[in-house]
Design an enzyme around this catalytic site. Structure first.
Site, PDB file in Angstrom:
ATOM      1  N   ASP A  13       0.774  -1.250   0.000  1.00  0.00           N
ATOM      2  CA  ASP A  13       0.000   0.000   0.000  1.00  0.00           C
ATOM      3  C   ASP A  13       0.803   1.297   0.000  1.00  0.00           C
ATOM      4  OD1 ASP A  13      -1.946  -1.955   0.347  1.00  0.00           O
ATOM      5  OD2 ASP A  13      -2.330  -1.456   2.431  1.00  0.00           O
ATOM      6  N   LYS A  75      -6.939  -4.382  -2.435  1.00  0.00           N
ATOM      7  CA  LYS A  75      -7.415  -4.951  -1.181  1.00  0.00           C
ATOM      8  C   LYS A  75      -8.235  -3.939  -0.398  1.00  0.00           C
ATOM      9  CE  LYS A  75      -3.383  -4.319   1.864  1.00  0.00           C
ATOM     10  NZ  LYS A  75      -4.108  -3.668   2.935  1.00  0.00           N
ATOM     11  N   CYS A 108      -1.612  -2.151   8.324  1.00  0.00           N
ATOM     12  CA  CYS A 108      -1.562  -3.191   7.291  1.00  0.00           C
ATOM     13  C   CYS A 108      -0.311  -4.064   7.377  1.00  0.00           C
ATOM     14  CB  CYS A 108      -1.706  -2.567   5.905  1.00  0.00           C
ATOM     15  SG  CYS A 108      -3.311  -1.753   5.686  1.00  0.00           S
TER      16      CYS A 108
END
Length: 179
Positions: A13, A75, A108
């Site tokens: 990310d 995601k 994350c």
């Protein structure tokens, strides 16, 4: 110890909007660029994720050029392991040692590390390739990941651990990256 035939690089990310808010974003980008270049030299497969790209944008352009040909996995789960596409990508690679990088360390990256460890993978968190908006959250995440069983490493440690010897023809390329 990392083994070149058992290792995959996961980049979590590092997207345009969110990455700009990181505490040490310049250091993060520099370290990630060096690790990606090293992974390319060593033929380490790369898995890339993007959290809700419609909201957070695509992967940061500083990295996107180096990641040409790597299709990001979209995601919505904080842990990458909450997405079938991610789990399928790792299963296809057949690699059990995972170099974990990305943002945010305390959300994350942390949740992915714990889930990977629970699934029997070795999670190697690259300390100079993760970040959070605050140094406190990054430090706490590192502590929690270490206590969960993650190995903590750095770009240089990981690259030389994978390389094993200066006699390897790829040594010169790796040396240029870390200098």
């Amino acid at each position: 110890m990392l083994n070149i035939d058992k290792t995959a690089l996961v980049i979590i990310d590092v997207q345009e909007k969110l990455s700009r808010a990181m505490h040490e974003k310049d250091k993060l980008f520099d370290s990630l660029q060096r690790l990606i270049e090293g992974a390319r030299i060593l033929d380490i497969p790369i898995v890339l994720t993007e959290q809700n790209p419609n909201g957070l944008g695509p992967t940061a352009p500083e990295l996107a050029l180096l990641l040409a040909g790597v299709e990001p996995i979209t995601k919505f789960s904080f842990s990458c392991c909450g997405e079938d596409g991610f789990n399928d990508a790792l299963a296809t690679l057949g690699r059990r040692q995972i170099l974990l990088t990305g943002i945010e360390a305390h959300v994350c990256v942390y949740q992915t590390a714990v889930d990977l460890i629970d699934a029997g993978y070795e999670a190697h968190v690259v300390i100079d390739c993760i970040d959070s908006r605050t140094p406190e959250n990054k430090a706490l995440a590192l502590d929690k990941m270490k206590h969960a069983g993650a190995e903590i490493t750095s770009v240089e440690i990981a690259l030389f651990e994978l390389l094993k010897t200066a006699a390897d023809p790829k040594f010169k390329g790796i040396s240029k990256i870390v200098k």
